[in-house]
Scaffold this motif. Structure first.
Motif, PDB file in Angstrom:
ATOM      1  N   SER A 179      40.907  35.754  23.139  1.00 61.61           N
ATOM      2  CA  SER A 179      40.953  35.571  24.583  1.00 61.61           C
ATOM      3  C   SER A 179      39.603  35.183  25.177  1.00 61.61           C
ATOM      4  N   HIS A 375      46.267  42.262  29.632  1.00 59.81           N
ATOM      5  CA  HIS A 375      44.985  41.563  29.712  1.00 59.81           C
ATOM      6  C   HIS A 375      44.354  41.868  31.059  1.00 59.81           C
ATOM      7  N   THR A 377      42.562  39.893  33.091  1.00 60.63           N
ATOM      8  CA  THR A 377      42.155  38.679  33.799  1.00 60.63           C
ATOM      9  C   THR A 377      41.973  38.931  35.290  1.00 60.63           C
ATOM     10  N   SER A 378      42.794  39.793  35.862  1.00 62.31           N
ATOM     11  CA  SER A 378      42.698  40.090  37.292  1.00 62.31           C
ATOM     12  C   SER A 378      41.555  41.047  37.603  1.00 62.31           C
ATOM     13  N   LEU A 406      37.819  40.465  31.687  1.00 63.35           N
ATOM     14  CA  LEU A 406      38.151  39.056  31.875  1.00 63.35           C
ATOM     15  C   LEU A 406      39.496  38.765  31.218  1.00 63.35           C
ATOM     16  N   THR A 407      39.578  37.752  30.362  1.00 68.16           N
ATOM     17  CA  THR A 407      40.873  37.415  29.753  1.00 68.16           C
ATOM     18  C   THR A 407      41.202  38.293  28.555  1.00 68.16           C
ATOM     19  N   MET A 454      33.665  32.133  32.710  1.00 63.72           N
ATOM     20  CA  MET A 454      34.257  33.055  33.681  1.00 63.72           C
ATOM     21  C   MET A 454      33.347  34.282  33.823  1.00 63.72           C
ATOM     22  N   GLY A 457      36.782  38.987  37.101  1.00 62.05           N
ATOM     23  CA  GLY A 457      38.229  38.906  37.164  1.00 62.05           C
ATOM     24  C   GLY A 457      38.669  38.071  38.350  1.00 62.05           C
ATOM     25  N   VAL A 461      45.148  34.473  38.494  1.00 62.30           N
ATOM     26  CA  VAL A 461      46.085  34.629  37.381  1.00 62.30           C
ATOM     27  C   VAL A 461      47.504  34.865  37.892  1.00 62.30           C
ATOM     28  N   GLY A 468      46.183  35.474  28.763  1.00 66.91           N
ATOM     29  CA  GLY A 468      44.758  35.654  28.536  1.00 66.91           C
ATOM     30  C   GLY A 468      44.275  34.978  27.275  1.00 66.91           C
ATOM     31  N   VAL A 471      43.710  31.046  27.916  1.00 66.99           N
ATOM     32  CA  VAL A 471      42.778  30.483  28.894  1.00 66.99           C
ATOM     33  C   VAL A 471      41.610  29.785  28.202  1.00 66.99           C
ATOM     34  N   THR A 472      40.887  30.504  27.326  1.00 67.73           N
ATOM     35  CA  THR A 472      39.719  29.874  26.701  1.00 67.73           C
ATOM     36  C   THR A 472      40.143  28.759  25.746  1.00 67.73           C
TER      37      THR A 472
END
Length: 782
Positions: A179, A375, A377-378, A406-407, A454, A457, A461, A468, A471-472
């Motif tokens: 992630s 995950h 991400t938020s 993060l993710t 990033m 958060g 998302v 997650g 994303v990368t």
């Protein structure tokens, strides 16, 4: 040359470091060995012969080794005709020459850069971090794996349900780096910390360390064998459960495989050390999950089928994936024999109060343990785990501090402390976790080119709903295709594509399809309305065609009919489970096929890798034959090469260590080849490397005329993967002309008109840019 007691060398002008002239004496060195007994003398001679390193000329050393180790010679019964009558003396395996191959690899990376970081490395000084060491005077304490072995899967699951602590799965070795760092973390860095984890953190429920995207990425990008990763880590961590992510009928691939392939893969994974199989289907389609689930149970492992969470059960406007939907699916999975129920919130969409409501409801409906994966991400999903813990969740996924957020997954260290002195106290050693985090903080520095950029958060998302773990990887794919600066546009398009597809479950491989389509649309400046225009003839990504054909299964609520018709272009969609209609696998024939390609016998695990990824596996095998096993190199040398004066230690196997010192890079000759100079274990060595930056650039490709219907243009950058047509061949409108590979995406290009192939402007392997002219057709006159 060798040395030591009982060994005498008569070499004349042959000595360590000497250069052999074109006029050398055919006997370079005479070796004499002596010892108290004949057997000991043979052992000394064998050791001396193996320690010789002579480069550039063929030697008789393999023959001499065969001779002195032959039973007839050792018995003392040889005669002058012995060599004539013993042809086996002339049969010897090719030398592995691992040191030379590794020097060639380091030299190549030092001159040309590793393609994985080329253009993104800023030359900063990097230091390999040191992992904390486990106590040397203590054996590995018993852990969850010992409990599982003692009880078996069903009783172990009941024990998990009865105990009070919140059990923790550490995702650092798999989903965290997938992630955060585009699935690029190497086995080398995992093995450094693995013994410490085994000694200090036996109360961990499991280490998620295999499966998902790590399987093909290991071969594709890191030039590692994923099965060797599993074996090496299993040796280092014998006491903690190993967990993998299995994509049901997709196994660890991006397409469906026959049931017998999935079953054989599961059996192989279990035999090689996987204990917990988290099995999910990318569309939550139970018929796809069932065969894989049955294979896990048959293999004697812990079966954890997972429900993929999407939408928002608290939002009355999102009425497709309701609480009732999840409850119904959970009950059915329990009936199918699940030992544990997984809740897979792959995008971090399960908000704290939704997590509490979902777990509390399920806790009242099913009797098996619940394992929650999310995950961060938020930036709020640690709260989702805490609320799920309040509602009675049994196990939760988290990542060590330095690889969390993060993710990735929420912060494991902080969760341990947040639950300290509560009824759900994990009992995990926070000091040990903090030591692990310090190590991973150093490791993460080595992978800085793969960071997404990033910094915090984001609530976005909840709009694009991107997993997650994607994303990368999707950002990497976008950069590789020249869309790095248009990333926000790609993310917005991702959400629009999801709407077009009917709000599907988005997790590998369906999330990849949505991503492929989003990139395709942004690359070609297409809108959703353009896709639904039946008069346009678009070359859709192959993954999208397979999805709407039903090759990944059936989505809840079905496919949007109009879009399905446009994408399939008259192809009939599947109505049955893909694994059910695929023919049985001819394993022996496939084994012969792969052995014909790699030119050596293949093991069971190599066969399984080939079944998953034929081209990736053969490319990896070719790389290993060229450069040996590069997984033994320190990460700094693997990704960034070496600089003058730098020295690294490389353990190629237990008891065999290379000390490599980088001296300098020479000037390029007229062919563009540079000499790279090293010291290997104190002796001068060199490698010859082609400097690819000095190769003359080829002529620019012609661009297709957008107004000429006979011009077939490249819809996106990439490489020509397949070209089944020939000049003069007649094709009909809609026929497949060729395929383009880009990262993990494959796109078919179809004939825009009926006609003859007048000219081919590319060949298999050609690199192309968007709008390049690929094929010129000659319209057929009616």
């Amino acid at each position: 040359s060798p040395a030591g007691f009982g060994i005498r060398l008569d070499g004349g002008t042959a000595y360590s470091g000497a250069t052999i002239t074109p006029f050398y004496d055919s006997m370079l060195v005479k070796v004499t060995a002596w010892a108290p007994t004949f057997g000991q003398t043979i052992q000394r001679m064998d050791r001396a012969l193996r320690e010789f390193r002579i480069r550039g000329v063929k030697t008789n050393i393999p023959f001499l080794d065969n001779l002195i180790l032959h039973p007839t010679f050792q018995s003392g019964l040889v005669t002058t005709t012995f060599i004539d009558n013993a042809p086996e003396l002339f049969q010897w395996p090719a030398r592995r020459d691992r040191a030379t191959k590794l020097l060639n690899f380091i030299g190549s990376v030092s001159v040309n850069g590793n393609p994985e970081v080329k253009g993104r490395s800023d030359g900063r000084e990097l230091v390999m971090p040191k992992a904390p060491k486990p106590p040397s005077d203590q054996s590995v304490p018993p852990g969850m794996r010992d409990k599982f072995k003692e009880l078996g899967a069903e009783k172990f699951a009941r024990w998990v349900r009865q105990q009070k602590a919140l059990l923790i799965t550490d995702t650092t070795f798999r989903d965290a780096h997938q992630s955060l760092l585009a699935t690029r973390v190497r086995t080398y860095d995992m093995l450094e910390i693995a013994p410490y984890i085994a000694h200090r953190l036996p109360r961990l429920f499991s280490l998620e360390m295999w499966g998902g995207a790590t399987f093909d990425s290991a071969m594709r990008f890191l030039k590692e064998d994923p099965w060797e990763r599993l074996a090496e880590l299993r040796k280092a961590v014998p006491n903690i459960l190993f967990q993998m992510l299995l994509r049901a009928g997709n196994a660890v691939g991006y397409t469906n495989y026959p049931d017998d392939v999935v079953k054989r893969f599961v059996k192989g994974a279990a035999e090689n050390g996987i204990d917990v199989f988290r099995v999910f289907d990318a569309l939550n389609w139970l018929p796809n999950i069932k065969p894989a689930l049955e294979a896990v149970i048959e293999a004697g492992a812990i079966a954890e089928p997972a429900i993929c969470y999407t939408g928002d059960i608290l939002d009355p406007k999102r009425d497709k994936y309701t609480l009732e939907y999840y409850v119904k699916m959970a009950k059915e999975l329990e009936r199918m024999g699940a030992h544990i129920l997984g809740l897979k919130d792959m995008a971090g969409l399960c908000k704290p109060y939704a997590a509490h409501k979902l777990v509390k409801t399920l806790r009242g409906e099913i009797g098996i343990p619940i394992h929650f994966h999310t995950h961060d991400t938020s930036g709020i999903n640690a709260a989702s785990i805490l609320r799920a813990a309040d509602a009675g969740v049994d196990i939760a996924d988290a990542a060590v501090s330095a690889m969390s957020g993060l993710t990735s997954q929420p912060n494991l260290n902080s969760l341990v402390e947040a639950l300290r002195n509560t009824p759900r106290d994990t009992g995990l050693d926070i000091d040990a976790w903090n030591e692990c985090s310090r190590y991973w903080e150093g490791v993460r520095q080595l992978y800085y080119p793969f960071e997404s950029g990033m910094r915090a958060g984001t609530a976005e998302v909840y709009k694009h709903e991107m997993p997650g773990g994607q994303v990368t990887n999707l950002q990497e794919q976008s950069k590789a295709l020249g869309l790095g600066e248009r990333w926000p546009e790609v993310a917005r398009m991702y959400a629009k594509v999801n709407e077009l597809f009917g709000d599907i479950i988005k997790v590998t491989p369906t999330s990849k399809v949505v991503g492929d389509m989003a990139i395709f649309m942004v690359s070609n400046n297409l809108s959703p309305e353009d896709l639904l225009d039946e008069d346009r003839h678009l070359s859709f990504p192959e993954s999208a065609v397979e999805l709407f054909q039903g090759k990944l299964g059936q989505p809840y609520g079905g496919f949007p009919a109009k879009l399905q018709k446009i994408i399939l272009r008259g192809k009939k969609p599947l109505t049955k489970r893909p694994g059910e209609v695929l023919p049985a696998t001819r394993f022996e024939a496939i084994q012969s096929e792969v052995e014909g390609k790699v030119k050596h016998a293949v093991s069971e695990t190599e066969l399984l890798s080939y079944l998953m990824y034929p081209k990736v596996m053969t490319d990896f095998d070719a790389h290993r034959r060229l450069y040996s096993d590069v997984s033994v190199l320190p990460t700094t040398a693997f990704f960034y090469g070496m600089k003058p004066g730098q020295e690294v230690t490389v353990e190629i196997e237990a008891g065999k260590t290379l000390i490599v010192k980088f001296i300098t890079i020479g000037e390029a000759n007229e062919e563009g080849i540079r000499e790279v100079f090293f010291e290997l274990n104190g002796q001068p060595r060199n490698a010859r490397v082609l400097d690819t930056s000095l190769k003359p650039a080829g002529p620019l490709r012609t661009k297709a005329d957008p107004d000429n219907p006979a011009h077939v243009a490249a819809p996106m950058p990439g490489k020509i993967g397949g070209l089944p047509i020939t000049v003069g061949q007649e094709v009909k409108k809609g026929d497949k002309l060729l395929s383009i590979e880009a990262m993990k995406m494959e796109t078919a290009v179809y004939a825009p008109i009926s006609g003859k192939v007048k000219e081919l402007h590319v060949k298999v392997g050609s690199s192309i840019e968007s709008r390049d002219l690929l094929v010129t057709l000659e319209p057929i006159k009616s």
